[in-house]
Design an enzyme around this catalytic site. Sequence first.
Site, PDB file in Angstrom:
ATOM      1  N   LYS A   1     -12.237  -2.394  18.139  1.00 51.66           N
ATOM      2  CA  LYS A   1     -10.916  -2.952  18.482  1.00 51.66           C
ATOM      3  C   LYS A   1     -10.545  -2.713  19.942  1.00 51.66           C
ATOM      4  CE  LYS A   1      -9.132  -2.526  13.782  1.00 51.66           C
ATOM      5  NZ  LYS A   1      -7.921  -2.821  13.007  1.00 51.66           N
TER       6      LYS A   1
ATOM      7  N   LYS B   1       8.664 -17.505  -9.622  1.00 51.64           N
ATOM      8  CA  LYS B   1       7.861 -16.442 -10.230  1.00 51.64           C
ATOM      9  C   LYS B   1       6.641 -17.064 -10.926  1.00 51.64           C
ATOM     10  CE  LYS B   1       8.186 -12.776 -13.564  1.00 51.64           C
ATOM     11  NZ  LYS B   1       8.738 -12.500 -14.863  1.00 51.64           N
TER      12      LYS B   1
ATOM     13  N   LYS C   1     -14.251   2.050  14.859  1.00 51.56           N
ATOM     14  CA  LYS C   1     -13.014   1.257  14.952  1.00 51.56           C
ATOM     15  C   LYS C   1     -12.481   1.236  16.389  1.00 51.56           C
ATOM     16  CE  LYS C   1     -11.221   1.468  10.514  1.00 51.56           C
ATOM     17  NZ  LYS C   1     -10.385   2.074   9.473  1.00 51.56           N
TER      18      LYS C   1
ATOM     19  N   ASN D   1       0.850  -1.203   0.000  1.00 50.52           N
ATOM     20  CA  ASN D   1       0.000   0.000   0.000  1.00 50.52           C
ATOM     21  C   ASN D   1       0.875   1.238   0.000  1.00 50.52           C
ATOM     22  OD1 ASN D   1       0.326   1.008   2.863  1.00 50.52           O
ATOM     23  ND2 ASN D   1      -0.344  -1.105   3.223  1.00 50.52           N
TER      24      ASN D   1
ATOM     25  N   PRO E   1      -3.446 -11.403  11.012  1.00 53.76           N
ATOM     26  CA  PRO E   1      -3.837 -11.094  12.401  1.00 53.76           C
ATOM     27  C   PRO E   1      -4.007  -9.591  12.557  1.00 53.76           C
ATOM     28  CG  PRO E   1      -1.519 -11.767  12.271  1.00 53.76           C
ATOM     29  CD  PRO E   1      -2.117 -11.999  10.915  1.00 53.76           C
ATOM     30  N   ASP E   2      -4.971  -9.166  13.357  1.00 57.47           N
ATOM     31  CA  ASP E   2      -5.143  -7.739  13.638  1.00 57.47           C
ATOM     32  C   ASP E   2      -4.248  -7.413  14.840  1.00 57.47           C
ATOM     33  OD1 ASP E   2      -5.991  -5.193  14.495  1.00 57.47           O
ATOM     34  OD2 ASP E   2      -7.877  -5.483  13.422  1.00 57.47           O
TER      35      ASP E   2
END
Length: 405
Positions: free
Chosen positions: A349, A295, A345, A216, A313-314
């Site tokens: 959490k 590849k 959130k 990201n 996993p969070d």
Amino acid sequence: MKILLGVTGGIAAYKSLELVRLFMKAGHQVQVVMTAGAKEFIQPLSFQALSGNPVRDQLFDENQEAGMGHIELARWADLIVIAPCSAETLAKLRMGRADDLLMTLCLATDRPIMLAPAMNRLMWSNAATQENVALLQQRGFEILTPAEGEQACGEVGAGRMPEPETIFSQAERYLDAQQKNAQAWAELHPSWQGKRLLITAGPTFEDLDPVRFIGNRSSGKMGFAIAEVAHKLGAQVTLIAGPVSLSCSPDISRLDVRSAQQMFEAVQSHYAQQDVFISAAAVADFRPANQSNQKIKKRTDQDLMSLQLVKNPDIVAWVAEQANKPFVVGFAAETENVLDYAQSKLKRKQLDMICANQVGKNLGFESEQNALTLVTRDAVEALMISSKKQQAFELLKFLASLHSF
Ligand code: CTP
């Protein structure tokens, strides 16, 4: 205030005499350091007469060092101003050279440095100079914009040294801001002194095969800024960094990881005995179900391809579940409904606090600026848009103000 004025080689060097006069008139003390190039344009004696102090120009000179050693001189100043600042000086500052007295002082100081560039318009607009300027700005140098107009060489364009009155008033404003800043830092220092902070930063890369990954756009700058500011405020910082191209102070204990799983393991072995955990990393929620050792080859008969992903996993939620958990701070990067999503959130959490972050529109990921909204169960504080370093400071100030921390 104590001003160390560096004068480098350039036709504008004579204008710096007026700058010394303005500083002296305003009640500042001035010490002038000249480079060899500067002395080609103007006599040290003129600066000596105006500043009332001998001009320093030698790194290795027993007589000069006997008065005040160069390291002492680097710490003597409240502000270092280099005017005129030549293209060569910009390049040397960027490289961290220490080949003359002025460069050594700049390397050996922790005081703010202001530069007033002066050079031919093409030298100023040259990509090398612009790159040097951008990098030095990033490192915290205050760089004045050169004036436009007719140049000593007869050409017309941007590159002239700003007028002494402009440099003087900018320096005064800068000194004022620095002083307020120093006061704010001194006030916050006792709250963070000795506190243990664990922080994750940057993206995670989830490998598909030896050459491809899912990643990201997180640059890690926000997390690194928090780590640096907390370290400067006296905290013991452990930084777990995803793949980023950032460096940090050698006193920060840094662990580099690549994937969410590796980040999770690093957090698991470091979260205990921490006072605060800040989860600033943009952790990939999913990773490829299968990671190929070779590849992956495309099939020419295939227009559509699908990837199977499994949940990672969070990490922040896991820390928040632990019995001996530190104060847990999460981040929420959102493109819309920022506060709503952040609040849900926070609850979902079980976090103690969340920093909501509008991404896009030149904010957040990859950007130098940010505007966090700090959310706890009973408070919401929206920070004004500012540099990530300033946001980090405000965040740590907010954290210190919470009774539960
Ligand atoms: N986080 C984490 N481990 C993960 C995923 C996220 O620790 N596997 C942390 C991030 O560091 C950040 C917060 O959780 O502090 C972000 O929450 P998250 O639910 O991942 O945000 P998004 O992925 O943006 O969620 P959504 O897709 O629901 O918006």
